[in-house]
Design an enzyme around this catalytic site. Structure first.
Site, PDB file in Angstrom:
ATOM      1  N   GLY A  75     127.663  58.132  45.952  1.00 52.01           N
ATOM      2  CA  GLY A  75     126.932  57.993  44.600  1.00 52.01           C
ATOM      3  C   GLY A  75     126.770  56.457  44.298  1.00 52.01           C
ATOM      4  O   GLY A  75     126.859  55.980  43.138  1.00 52.01           O
ATOM      5  N   HIS A  76     126.184  55.864  45.182  1.00 48.46           N
ATOM      6  CA  HIS A  76     125.686  54.545  45.172  1.00 48.46           C
ATOM      7  C   HIS A  76     124.657  54.127  44.163  1.00 48.46           C
ATOM      8  O   HIS A  76     124.382  52.887  43.739  1.00 48.46           O
ATOM      9  CB  HIS A  76     125.337  53.703  46.458  1.00 48.46           C
ATOM     10  N   VAL A 114     128.537  53.836  38.214  1.00 50.06           N
ATOM     11  CA  VAL A 114     129.743  53.295  39.006  1.00 50.06           C
ATOM     12  C   VAL A 114     129.549  53.073  40.264  1.00 50.06           C
ATOM     13  O   VAL A 114     129.699  51.826  40.573  1.00 50.06           O
ATOM     14  CB  VAL A 114     130.828  54.379  38.738  1.00 50.06           C
ATOM     15  N   GLY A 115     128.980  53.507  40.858  1.00 54.70           N
ATOM     16  CA  GLY A 115     128.517  53.290  42.448  1.00 54.70           C
ATOM     17  C   GLY A 115     127.794  52.214  42.648  1.00 54.70           C
ATOM     18  O   GLY A 115     128.059  51.279  43.518  1.00 54.70           O
ATOM     19  N   TYR A 126     134.641  70.091  33.691  1.00 54.06           N
ATOM     20  CA  TYR A 126     134.595  68.654  34.596  1.00 54.06           C
ATOM     21  C   TYR A 126     135.960  68.333  34.737  1.00 54.06           C
ATOM     22  O   TYR A 126     136.379  67.712  35.855  1.00 54.06           O
ATOM     23  CB  TYR A 126     133.870  67.780  33.740  1.00 54.06           C
ATOM     24  N   LYS A 184     137.948  67.309  38.349  1.00 56.64           N
ATOM     25  CA  LYS A 184     138.556  65.891  38.718  1.00 56.64           C
ATOM     26  C   LYS A 184     139.993  66.268  38.822  1.00 56.64           C
ATOM     27  O   LYS A 184     140.559  65.515  39.733  1.00 56.64           O
ATOM     28  CB  LYS A 184     138.263  65.158  37.564  1.00 56.64           C
ATOM     29  N   ASN A 224     136.199  55.344  29.267  1.00 55.44           N
ATOM     30  CA  ASN A 224     134.513  55.840  28.805  1.00 55.44           C
ATOM     31  C   ASN A 224     133.836  54.132  29.475  1.00 55.44           C
ATOM     32  O   ASN A 224     134.204  53.348  28.834  1.00 55.44           O
ATOM     33  CB  ASN A 224     134.491  55.871  27.484  1.00 55.44           C
ATOM     34  N   LEU A 225     132.944  54.540  30.291  1.00 54.43           N
ATOM     35  CA  LEU A 225     132.135  53.472  31.033  1.00 54.43           C
ATOM     36  C   LEU A 225     130.940  53.297  30.416  1.00 54.43           C
ATOM     37  O   LEU A 225     130.357  54.260  30.099  1.00 54.43           O
ATOM     38  CB  LEU A 225     132.335  53.677  32.498  1.00 54.43           C
ATOM     39  N   TRP A 257     126.367  62.460  15.994  1.00 51.16           N
ATOM     40  CA  TRP A 257     127.178  63.653  15.967  1.00 51.16           C
ATOM     41  C   TRP A 257     128.572  63.349  15.380  1.00 51.16           C
ATOM     42  O   TRP A 257     129.199  62.271  16.063  1.00 51.16           O
ATOM     43  CB  TRP A 257     127.221  64.045  17.348  1.00 51.16           C
TER      44      TRP A 257
END
Length: 318
Positions: A15-16, A20-21, A141, A145, A170-171, A207
């Site tokens: 996932g680079h 995140v990757g 999801y 995980k 949360n990123l 929202w």
């Protein structure tokens, strides 16, 4: 505690190209790691068991960071639960099994604090896992995980596979997804504020009620945590990774409005779901080992907005 890690050993970062990757690759490269193995999703479909097995047998990575996942915000999670559970189960199952088969020395597996119960005690500790119902909008999801974490634990027990699961809050940061349907809250709010500013709009609709409390961590701090856990003998199989600070969605929206320079009013659509009322991770395990975040939220938001503008300008110039 510090491991003697040869910086020339092959490390596969799955996932680079993701948020995140890509940050993990930057963190490892800046620390002098010279043998990072990467593949795009077109080059290697991690959902394909045979392809993943053949890749691991050919490349023989010594360490693996699994940052690959099907991710999205509350809209995508709520609308496409089948895709989220299928793709994530397939990706992590194939990667973890190939780690076992080829004798990978250490696996860093990226989880998320969304695996915790919707009404978990605050701040959330690692032992709160599986103590109550999940948030319905991202249940598929979260279950996927959780299954990845349990697979890592089972493989550690039966096969001795060494792994650490990082439960990230949360990123956000450079490289984030700004698609309004698929993005998380910060990029979604940032893009909406930017477009509202360009349109000289009087209002911007958000929202939910704006009352839920959230914790945010810059992706480079997350990448630093991944590098820390790769380099050190961490005595836990899972650790929370968070900033330790929280604010309401309303306050976040106001902060983003200021960073972007939108002058209009914020309007909250209370007919839309809020999600989990509060989600603050207790990161004392990892902090106790020596890791700590370094990037303040406002600074990180400003950097992220600059990246968004540059990426937008680059796309328009093509």
């Amino acid at each position: 505690m510090q491991m003697v890690l040869d910086r020339s050993e092959p490390i596969f970062v799955a996932g680079h190209r993701g948020l995140v990757g890509s940050a993990i690759c930057r963190a490892l490269e800046s620390a002098g790691y010279t043998n990072l193995i990467t593949r795009t999703s077109k080059e290697l479909d991690l959902r394909d068991q045979a392809a993943v097995r053949d890749f691991f047998r050919a490349e023989k990575p010594r360490h693996v960071v699994c940052a690959a996942a099907k991710v999205g915000g509350i809209v995508a999670n709520n609308d496409y639960p089948g895709t989220f559970i299928h793709d994530n189960l397939a990706i992590q199952t194939n990667v973890i099994e190939s780690c076992r088969e080829t004798g990978v020395e250490k696996l860093i597996y990226l989880g998320s604090t969304c695996i915790y119960p919707k009404h978990a005690p605050q701040p959330i500790r690692e032992e709160h896992l599986l103590t109550g119902p999940l948030e319905p909008t991202n249940e598929a999801y979260a279950v996927a995980k959780i299954a990845g974490l349990m697979m890592c634990r089972a493989y550690a027990k039966q096969y001795g596979l060494k792994s650490v699961t990082l439960m990230a809050t949360n990123l956000y940061g450079p490289g984030d997804n700004f698609d309004l349907e698929k993005s998380h809250v910060i990029p979604a709010l940032m893009r909406k504020a930017h477009e509202a500013k360009l349109a000289a709009a009087e209002t911007m609709t958000i929202w939910g009620s704006g009352t839920p409390l959230r914790e945010f961590l810059h992706v480079d701090d997350m990448a630093g945590a991944a590098r820390f856990c790769l380099q050190n003998d961490v005595p836990y199989d899972m650790v929370n990774v968070g900033s330790g600070a929280e604010l309401s969605i309303a306050d976040l929206a106001s902060l983003i409005r200021d960073v972007v320079g939108f002058q209009g009013e914020l309007v909250f659509d209370k007919t839309k779901p809020d999600g989990t009322p509060r989600k603050l991770a207790d990161s004392s395990r990892l902090r106790g080992l020596g890791w700590k975040p370094e990037i303040a939220l406002r600074d990180g938001l400003a950097e992220t907005y600059e990246w968004f503008l540059a990426a937008r300008d680059a796309r328009l110039s093509v």
